[in-house]
Write a protein that holds these residues in place. Structure first.
Motif, PDB file in Angstrom:
ATOM      1  N   GLU A  41      10.014  -1.164 -53.114  1.00  0.00           N
ATOM      2  CA  GLU A  41       9.158  -2.159 -52.466  1.00  0.00           C
ATOM      3  C   GLU A  41       9.074  -3.437 -53.296  1.00  0.00           C
ATOM      4  N   TYR A  46      12.423  -5.220 -53.173  1.00  0.00           N
ATOM      5  CA  TYR A  46      12.597  -5.881 -51.881  1.00  0.00           C
ATOM      6  C   TYR A  46      11.799  -7.182 -51.810  1.00  0.00           C
ATOM      7  N   LYS A  85      13.275 -10.934 -51.386  1.00  0.00           N
ATOM      8  CA  LYS A  85      12.876 -11.746 -50.239  1.00  0.00           C
ATOM      9  C   LYS A  85      12.439 -13.138 -50.682  1.00  0.00           C
ATOM     10  N   GLY A 136      16.863   4.020 -51.547  1.00  0.00           N
ATOM     11  CA  GLY A 136      17.199   2.898 -50.692  1.00  0.00           C
ATOM     12  C   GLY A 136      18.586   3.054 -50.083  1.00  0.00           C
ATOM     13  N   ALA A 192      15.438  -2.772 -44.729  1.00  0.00           N
ATOM     14  CA  ALA A 192      14.506  -2.116 -45.658  1.00  0.00           C
ATOM     15  C   ALA A 192      13.141  -1.985 -45.022  1.00  0.00           C
ATOM     16  N   ARG A 193      12.273  -1.196 -45.668  1.00  0.00           N
ATOM     17  CA  ARG A 193      10.896  -0.976 -45.257  1.00  0.00           C
ATOM     18  C   ARG A 193      10.809  -0.526 -43.799  1.00  0.00           C
TER      19      ARG A 193
END
Length: 424
Positions: free
Chosen positions: A361, A364, A368, A401, A419-420
């Motif tokens: 997390e 990511y 971002k 991941g 992702a997520r």
């Protein structure tokens, strides 16, 4: 507690090799059955939690930053009424018996006894509504009849549990009992009686419920004293503004029961204080029937929900990733169900689990931000997409991941990273 109150001995033998424990109860059979019933109740709390919270989890009490301290000096004054162990008996009596005594000052004295005499932690609505917000309200049609503020609800065991009319603010005191010492409910009542404060005790498997000041002209209130082993399973929080806590000998400081200061939430103590002062709140868990009822209660009290609901999932401390079931009654579950049915009406969702992997997390979120710097208006154009895979690959994705060696540049979405994602 069981040994002190009922002469029942409970022995727990752990077996690390098999990840099991054997519990032996020695006492009268009728009492043994009650122990088993309480244990079953604890197991039900375990099933609902994501992780067992370490005893000192959360954010330690700290001072507000100078700007907020200057803006709201009355907050520190009220904190000291609860947490300053050096308060004198004369001072405490004033809060109970003087001509200026109110329902709220009497609640402060009861909270002081719990925190300073019995090492409890005070949390929840009283800290939000009174200590920080300075909010008071009463049912207009019952202003002169405080006895009727008391309502009752029969629980599953047939016990008539008291609670206070939801229009009364502040309504109750919520305390977590200490983990390191035995809490003696009789001695707690004795301390209340020193101030002529009346109290009825109702016992449930996971807490004491106290009805206090039933006949006082200032009006009654209730108090929840939550067992420490049950408190360790309270790993989620409904609203940011309900996350504050007070502890003994922190006479100006406020803590947080759950740490929501870290990524991706970044909700600071000062933000919570400002939200309380403006009667704003943010939802921090999936909106299901229970949470909807609590949101409605806040709105009825003239609070306003702000921002998109976030789902706070605690960081695992024994594993680096956990899967958290999403309630089928939540709005997110229903939205995903609707979205999946646009792919195919015959699709059947068995369950939905959310991933909590702090390492992935954080990575990511960092990537971002890097990508956003290179995009027009700093908008990375984040998309929420579905990814199909075989069941044996899910654990690897949860833990580590996506494997970029399998990215397909001629796939439907081109060469991209997903992702997520929630996994049906």
């Amino acid at each position: 507690r069981w040994e002190a109150e009922k002469q029942v001995k409970i022995l727990v033998n752990n077996d690390p090799a098999t990840n099991t424990c054997e519990i032996t109860v020695e006492g009268q059979d009728s009492e043994n059955q009650k122990v088993k019933k309480e244990f079953d109740s604890f197991v039900s709390w375990l099933k609902r939690c994501v992780i067992i919270r370490p005893p000192n989890a959360g954010v330690q009490p700290r001072l507000l930053r100078p700007k907020k301290r200057k803006a709201y000096p009355e907050i520190e004054e009220k904190i000291s009424h609860i947490t300053a162990s050096e308060r004198t008996m004369v001072d405490l009596y004033k809060g109970v018996k003087s001509t200026d005594a109110t329902r709220e000052t009497r609640m402060e004295v009861v909270a002081w006894i719990a925190v300073c005499k019995f090492n409890c932690k005070l949390e929840g609505g009283f800290v939000r509504d009174w200590i920080v917000g300075n909010y008071r309200s009463r049912p207009i049609n019952l202003l002169n009849d405080p006895k009727r503020w008391i309502e009752h609800q029969i629980n599953a065991n047939g016990v008539n549990i008291p609670y206070i009319n939801k229009e009364v603010v502040p309504s109750d005191l919520d305390c977590h009992l200490p983990l390191n010492v035995y809490f003696d409910i009789d001695k707690f009542q004795d301390e209340l009686y020193k101030f002529d404060i009346t109290c009825q005790v109702f016992r449930q498997d996971w807490r004491y419920v106290l009805l206090i000041d039933e006949d006082a002209p200032t009006g009654a209130f209730t108090m929840d004293l939550i067992e420490p082993h049950v408190a360790l399973t309270h790993d989620r929080i409904d609203f940011d503004v309900s996350n504050l806590s007070l502890e003994k000998d922190y006479p100006r400081e406020i803590g947080m029961r759950i740490d929501i200061t870290e990524s991706p939430y970044f909700i600071e103590l000062e933000t919570i204080i400002e939200n309380i002062k403006s009667k704003h709140f943010q939802v921090l868990r999936p909106i299901d029937i229970l949470v909807t009822d609590r949101i409605d209660k806040m709105i009825q009290r003239q609070w306003t929900q702000i921002g998109e609901p976030m789902d706070y999932i605690p960081r695992p401390h024994l594993k680096h990733a956990v899967l958290v079931p999403l309630p089928s009654s939540s709005t997110l579950y229903k939205a995903l169900l609707q979205k999946m049915q646009t792919i195919g009406s015959s699709i059947k969702i068995i369950s939905i689990e959310e991933i909590k992997n702090p390492l992935l997390e954080d990575t990511y979120e960092s990537m971002k931000k890097v990508i956003a710097r290179e995009c027009p208006n700093h908008n990375p154009n984040e998309q929420k997409l579905f990814h199909g895979t075989k069941s044996d690959a899910i654990r690897g994705i949860v833990d580590d991941g996506y494997d970029d060696r399998f990215f397909n540049p001629i796939g439907a979405w081109g060469k991209c990273i997903l992702a997520r994602l929630p996994y049906p």
